[in-house]
Scaffold this active site. Structure first.
Site, PDB file in Angstrom:
ATOM      1  N   HIS A  17      -0.238  11.175 124.026  1.00  0.00           N
ATOM      2  CA  HIS A  17       0.819  12.060 123.523  1.00  0.00           C
ATOM      3  C   HIS A  17       2.043  11.232 123.091  1.00  0.00           C
ATOM      4  O   HIS A  17       2.643  11.499 122.055  1.00  0.00           O
ATOM      5  CB  HIS A  17       1.249  13.047 124.616  1.00  0.00           C
ATOM      6  CG  HIS A  17       0.192  14.010 125.052  1.00  0.00           C
ATOM      7  ND1 HIS A  17      -0.132  14.237 126.367  1.00  0.00           N
ATOM      8  CD2 HIS A  17      -0.643  14.816 124.337  1.00  0.00           C
ATOM      9  CE1 HIS A  17      -1.087  15.148 126.444  1.00  0.00           C
ATOM     10  NE2 HIS A  17      -1.419  15.512 125.221  1.00  0.00           N
ATOM     11  N   LYS A  41      -2.456  30.566 133.212  1.00  0.00           N
ATOM     12  CA  LYS A  41      -3.030  29.273 133.573  1.00  0.00           C
ATOM     13  C   LYS A  41      -2.102  28.544 134.541  1.00  0.00           C
ATOM     14  O   LYS A  41      -0.949  28.289 134.218  1.00  0.00           O
ATOM     15  CB  LYS A  41      -3.183  28.442 132.287  1.00  0.00           C
ATOM     16  CG  LYS A  41      -4.429  27.572 132.255  1.00  0.00           C
ATOM     17  CD  LYS A  41      -4.780  27.180 130.831  1.00  0.00           C
ATOM     18  CE  LYS A  41      -4.292  25.793 130.480  1.00  0.00           C
ATOM     19  NZ  LYS A  41      -4.593  25.403 129.105  1.00  0.00           N
ATOM     20  N   ARG A  90      -8.306  13.590 118.128  1.00  0.00           N
ATOM     21  CA  ARG A  90      -9.090  12.506 118.728  1.00  0.00           C
ATOM     22  C   ARG A  90     -10.518  12.464 118.196  1.00  0.00           C
ATOM     23  O   ARG A  90     -11.119  11.408 118.091  1.00  0.00           O
ATOM     24  CB  ARG A  90      -9.167  12.679 120.254  1.00  0.00           C
ATOM     25  CG  ARG A  90      -7.914  12.267 120.964  1.00  0.00           C
ATOM     26  CD  ARG A  90      -7.889  12.814 122.346  1.00  0.00           C
ATOM     27  NE  ARG A  90      -7.842  14.274 122.311  1.00  0.00           N
ATOM     28  CZ  ARG A  90      -7.713  15.042 123.376  1.00  0.00           C
ATOM     29  NH1 ARG A  90      -7.663  14.514 124.576  1.00  0.00           N
ATOM     30  NH2 ARG A  90      -7.651  16.353 123.248  1.00  0.00           N
ATOM     31  N   SER A 128      -5.640  14.763 129.229  1.00  0.00           N
ATOM     32  CA  SER A 128      -4.919  15.194 130.433  1.00  0.00           C
ATOM     33  C   SER A 128      -5.918  15.529 131.541  1.00  0.00           C
ATOM     34  O   SER A 128      -5.668  15.235 132.714  1.00  0.00           O
ATOM     35  CB  SER A 128      -4.054  16.419 130.118  1.00  0.00           C
ATOM     36  OG  SER A 128      -3.080  16.086 129.159  1.00  0.00           O
TER      37      SER A 128
END
Ligand code: ADP
Length: 162
Positions: A17, A41, A90, A128
């Site tokens: 990031h 979440k 990615r 993450s």
């Protein structure tokens, strides 16, 4: 002024990031890192904790700002006058996802352009989820995050609800 919003969960914010933010700060006048608050979440790293770590990371960089937001990303972009959404790519899985949300976001806020930066190869494998998993098992994650984290044991003692 060209403002880009970099939205995400950043649970945690990683060197992948950071790389996207630093590269984008050469393109835009301001990069706002927006941590989305999702009531459905539960986070692993508390919001305030992560905001402090990200603020510390960019303390010397006046072009980078940190905000938290709730609700639609496109609505928040409009609120802060960001005409660009910044995202990192990615792999093809990221691409599929980013492609569809970019279309939706542009439908919500006409003129909101998504800018996708391709990951630097040295960070392409960092996610993450992987960082959380390694940390949870007591391993150091210094290689993957741009700030210092306490040991998982210390972290748990401080944030007892985990
Ligand atoms: P979200 O929950 O919205 O997917 P993330 O915090 O996981 O949020 O990621 C935010 C953005 O950063 C996404 O566009 C994601 O593809 C990108 N990203 C995550 N890890 C990397 C990395 N290692 N290199 C480049 N971009 C990344």
């Amino acid at each position: 002024m060209r403002i880009a919003l970099f939205p995400g969960s950043f649970d945690p914010f990683t060197k992948g990031h950071e790389d996207i933010v630093l590269r984008a700060s050469k393109i835009f006048d301001e990069v706002v890192i927006g941590i989305g608050k999702n009531s459905q979440k539960k986070r692993f790293f508390p919001l305030d904790f992560m905001v402090e770590k990200i603020e510390h990371t960019f303390a010397e960089n006046p072009k980078v700002k940190i905000h938290t937001f709730q609700g639609l990303t496109a609505a928040f972009a409009q609120e802060i006058k960001a005409k660009f959404l910044l995202r990192g790519l990615r792999n093809t899985t990221d691409y599929e996802y980013e492609n569809s949300i970019a279309q939706v976001n542009r439908n919500i806020f006409d003129g909101l352009e998504t800018v996708l930066l391709i990951t630097s190869p040295e960070y392409a494998y960092i996610s993450s989820t992987i960082v959380r998993d390694i940390y949870r098992y007591g391993q150091t994650v210094d290689k993957y995050v741009p700030y210092l984290l306490p040991s998982f044991q210390e972290f748990q003692e401080k944030y007892a609800e985990l």
